[in-house]
Structures are given as C-alpha cells and as structure tokens.
Motif scaffolding. Structure first.
Motif, short mmCIF file in Angstrom:
data_model
loop_
_atom_site.label_atom_id
_atom_site.label_comp_id
_atom_site.label_asym_id
_atom_site.label_seq_id
_atom_site.Cartn_x
_atom_site.Cartn_y
_atom_site.Cartn_z
N LYS A 1 0.84 -1.21 0.00
CA LYS A 1 0.00 0.00 0.00
C LYS A 1 0.88 1.25 0.00
O LYS A 1 0.58 2.23 -0.70
CB LYS A 1 -0.94 0.00 1.21
CG LYS A 1 -2.08 -0.99 1.03
CD LYS A 1 -3.17 -0.74 2.05
CE LYS A 1 -4.44 -1.42 1.58
NZ LYS A 1 -5.62 -1.06 2.34
N ALA B 1 -5.65 -0.71 -3.11
CA ALA B 1 -4.96 0.58 -2.97
C ALA B 1 -5.06 1.46 -4.22
O ALA B 1 -5.07 2.68 -4.11
CB ALA B 1 -3.49 0.33 -2.63
N ARG C 1 1.10 4.19 -2.89
CA ARG C 1 0.96 5.61 -2.51
C ARG C 1 2.15 6.41 -3.04
O ARG C 1 1.99 7.49 -3.62
CB ARG C 1 0.86 5.72 -0.98
CG ARG C 1 0.63 7.12 -0.46
CD ARG C 1 0.81 7.20 1.06
NE ARG C 1 2.09 6.70 1.54
CZ ARG C 1 3.25 7.35 1.44
NH1 ARG C 1 3.28 8.56 0.89
NH2 ARG C 1 4.36 6.81 1.88
#
Ligand code: NAP
Length: 253
Positions: free
Chosen positions: A72, A126, A76
């Motif tokens: 995740k 995600a 990001r």
C-alpha cells in the motif's frame, strides 16, 4: 513508439524478472511510465534501466506484495510520483517444489496465497480509489493455465491462481460502473527464471515436443496479451480471461 498508451502510468508487481519485466518494458515501449515493483531491488533496478532506455520514467518500488502495509505504501509513493496509476498488473508470483496435498504445510499455503492472492487483493484495493475518482483504469491479473487444468502436486499454486480468476470476475462487476476494466491473462508454461530454477533447459525442450505449437511461451508473448488488455483496443473487454497458453490444454496428447 505506438501512441496507444502514451503517458499512461503502469504499476507492475514482480517486474524484476520474467513476465513482469517483459510487460514493464513492453508497456514502456508503448508509451507508459512504469512503477516497477519487486521484492528484489536490484532486479527491479535492471528493469528500470530498460524502461529508461525506452525514454520513459521508471520508479523502483522495492516491496513484498504479501506485506499489506508495504505494498500500500508502494502504491501511494507511485501515485505521489506520477500523479496517478492508470494500469495495475498483478504479476508477482512464486513457485514451489511439487508436493502432495498432505505435505503442504501452513507456511507453504500462506506463502502461495499471500503472494498471489493477498498481494493482488490489497494492491488492487490501494489503486482503486484513484481510478474511481478518474472513472478510468485497467487491472490485469496474471493467473495460470494450471488454474484451469489443475497442476498435479501443486494444489496450493493451482488454488491461488484460480482465486485470481474469481477476483477478476467479481472486481469486473463491482468496478464497471466506474469504467475500471478488470481482466486476467492466463499464461501457459513460459520460459522464465521461475521455471529455469526448477527445470533444466533440456527437460524444457523435451516437454515441449508434446504440445500443439511445439514450444514453451517466451515472456514477451505473455506481455503482448497484458499490453493488449491495457490498451484502449480492449476497452470493451472486462471480466475475461485471455488464455495465452500455446494450446497447452492439459493433460497433453
Ligand atoms: P519470475 O521470473 O520468478 O518473476 C516473478 C517475479 O516476482 C520475481 O522477480 C520475483 O522475485 C518477484 N516476487 C516474488 N515474490 C514477490 C513478492 N512477495 N513481492 C514482490 N515481488 C515478488 O516468474 P514468472 O514466470 O515471470 O512469473 C510471473 C507470473 O506469471 C507469476 O504470477 C506466475 O505465477 C505466473 N505464471 C508463470 C508461468 C510460467 O510458466 N513461467 C505460467 C503461468 C503463470 P524473486 O525472483 O526475488 O523471487
């Protein structure tokens, strides 16, 4: 350079080797900037160099896909770097020695489902919020021919790859209202480091004699299917399996 994927951003897991590397490089040649994930940072760096050779931006994301926080965080960071992710290729994978059902222990099972299923599940979770906001996105899961035919003494691998087909179909339905397309590529036996670690090349050449097209796939040939599903030409394809197996419908002749 084909303009079909010009300036799209792809995130490819397990892109340091084999099919993932071939897909990352082909997507770059077709115009994508690429976030290159692998558990091994040095192999990911080699793929990044090949992406840069195609004059595209490469970002290495060294992370274990089965570590939810790590993958995740990797997604990001890629979104921060590129501003978005348009294409996610859930490719990272591991193999195993052949083992009878009763010899597959909990760590074997957890590793197989952790990398293939949990890894794809949470990477997809995600990327989806950004794709939903933009009402656009492509998710491509790399399953396996064994998911369709059942690999003897590799039932944990077979089960994990079959789970990816179910996820493909469920996500395709759930995400269609957001114009996110979800498909699976289902490769047959492909000559990659994963295979070469377990089978000598002369055994590979012996096995292929019995297959309809007479040979194993090359990683590039699986990458073509991935790049097709990523392209606008495949915009009306979702929830499908693209079986790129060279006619390897087991059990063979
Ligand atoms: P490969 O050459 O071994 O490439 C897989 C890559 O994924 C490797 O760089 C590997 O790193 C990396 N990886 C492993 N575990 C990871 C993790 N937890 N997090 C991030 N990266 C990880 O194998 P391949 O044959 O190209 O396989 C790619 C995909 O195709 C897999 O999902 C495989 O199941 C599937 N597939 C392969 C075949 C075939 O015949 N080759 C057929 C059908 C489907 P390490 O090398 O450091 O482990």
């Amino acid at each position: 350079m084909s303009p079909t994927l010009l300036d799209r951003v792809a995130f490819v897991t397990g892109a340091g080797s084999g099919i993932g590397r071939a897909a990352a490089v082909l997507l770059a040649e077709r115009g994508c900037h690429v976030a290159i994930n692998d558990i091994d940072p040095s192999s990911a760096e080699d793929t990044a160099a090949a992406v840069r050779q195609a004059a595209r931006v490469a970002l290495v994301i060294a992370a274990d896909v089965s570590d939810v926080a790590a993958i995740k965080d990797g997604i990001r960071r890629a979104e921060q770097h590129f501003g978005r992710i348009d294409i996610l290729v859930n490719n990272a994978g591991v193999s195993s020695d052949k083992r009878a059902l009763e010899d597959i222990d909990e760590p074997d099972f957890d590793r197989m489902f952790g990398v293939h299923v949990k890894g794809a599940f949470f990477a997809t979770q995600a990327v989806v919020p950004g794709m939903k906001r933009r009402r656009s996105g492509k998710i491509i899961n790399v399953s396996s021919n064994w998911a369709l035919h059942g690999a003897t003494l590799l039932s944990h691998y077979t089960g994990a790859k079959a789970a990816l087909i179910g996820l493909t179909k469920a996500w395709a339905r759930e995400l269609a209202p957001f114009r996110i397309r979800v498909n699976a590529v289902v490769p047959g036996s492909t000559v990659t480091p994963m295979v070469l670690r377990r089978l000598p090349i002369d055994k590979i050449r012996e096995i292929e004699q019995s297959w309809p097209l007479g040979r194993w796939l090359e990683p590039q040939e699986v990458a073509y299917s991935i790049a097709f599903l990523a392209s606008p030409e495949a915009d009306m394809i979702t929830g499908q399996m693209l079986v790129a197996n060279g006619g390897q419908d087991f059990p063979g002749p």
